[in-house]
Design an enzyme around this catalytic site. Structure first.
Site, mmCIF file in Angstrom:
data_model
loop_
_atom_site.group_PDB
_atom_site.id
_atom_site.type_symbol
_atom_site.label_atom_id
_atom_site.label_comp_id
_atom_site.label_asym_id
_atom_site.label_seq_id
_atom_site.Cartn_x
_atom_site.Cartn_y
_atom_site.Cartn_z
ATOM 1 C CB CYS A 32 20.739 77.234 2.691
ATOM 2 S SG CYS A 32 19.686 76.262 1.596
ATOM 3 C CG HIS A 50 19.621 72.839 6.359
ATOM 4 N ND1 HIS A 50 19.908 74.168 6.611
ATOM 5 C CD2 HIS A 50 19.559 72.729 5.002
ATOM 6 C CE1 HIS A 50 20.000 74.820 5.457
ATOM 7 N NE2 HIS A 50 19.805 73.972 4.467
ATOM 8 C CD GLU A 51 20.361 69.344 3.236
ATOM 9 O OE1 GLU A 51 19.623 69.530 2.242
ATOM 10 O OE2 GLU A 51 21.273 70.126 3.551
ATOM 11 C CG HIS A 75 16.007 72.233 1.640
ATOM 12 N ND1 HIS A 75 15.804 73.501 1.143
ATOM 13 C CD2 HIS A 75 17.272 72.215 2.123
ATOM 14 C CE1 HIS A 75 16.915 74.222 1.328
ATOM 15 N NE2 HIS A 75 17.813 73.473 1.927
#
Ligand code: NI
Length: 191
Positions: free
Chosen positions: A102, A144-145, A148
């Protein structure tokens, strides 16, 4: 348009839930400028994706793009995708262990379980709605995004902290086995 500073783990903005974008604002200058900066910053840093909180903007906006990425050369290509207010739901219980990194966690990679088949809904930068199924490593990149936007980093999802490596150690000791396993996986699931 500008390359922005990428916040790193420990910054509080990375840990809060980002705010929804009013769909009426998507085509306005604030969101359009944010998208341009995300794309510039993602490409400058060779990221596979980036989310607005990573550049200090607490809005539910992220971008993804994979095109022969030097950080993740085994990832199948993903055309530039702009996600506004994205929502994901797993379609089944199948998971795969993916070694992730990341931009906000410089120097570290670790192994995370991700859903293999997810349905993702979002608005693009024109405000148009999308509803698509993502699979495999690509599904992992989307998860993953989206994490965030909820203040979640891949570190939080590393079940076994002993899988954490520096990028240098990954290259030396783990890359070959991971790439062999994940390449076979990509061939099986198609992305
Ligand atoms: Ni990230």
């Amino acid at each position: 348009m500008a390359v922005r500073e990428v916040l790193t783990v420990g910054h509080p903005t990375l840990r809060r839930r980002a705010d929804d974008v009013d769909p009426a604002d998507v085509t306005g200058p604030e969101v359009q400028g944010l998208v341009d900066d995300l794309v510039d910053t993602m490409r400058h840093a060779n990221g596979a994706g980036i989310a607005a909180p990573q550049i200090g903007v607490p809005l539910r906006v992220a971008t993804i793009e994979v095109d022969r990425n030097p950080r993740y050369p085994y990832k199948p290509p993903i055309p530039l995708t702009v996600l506004v207010n994205p929502v994901a739901e797993p379609l089944d219980d199948e998971v795969v262990a993916i070694n992730e990194g990341c931009l906000s966690v410089p120097g570290l990679r670790g192994e995370v379980l991700r859903h293999v088949n997810v349905r993702v809904r979002w608005l693009d930068r024109t405000g148009a709605a999308h509803d698509e199924v993502k699979r495999g490593l690509t599904a992992g990149t989307f998860q993953h995004e989206l994490d965030h936007l909820d203040g979640v980093l891949f570190l939080d999802r590393v079940d076994d902290p002993r899988t954490l490596t520096t990028w240098e150690s990954f290259e030396r000791f783990h890359r070959a086995a991971f790439v062999e396993r994940i390449t076979a996986f990509v061939e099986r699931v198609g992305s």
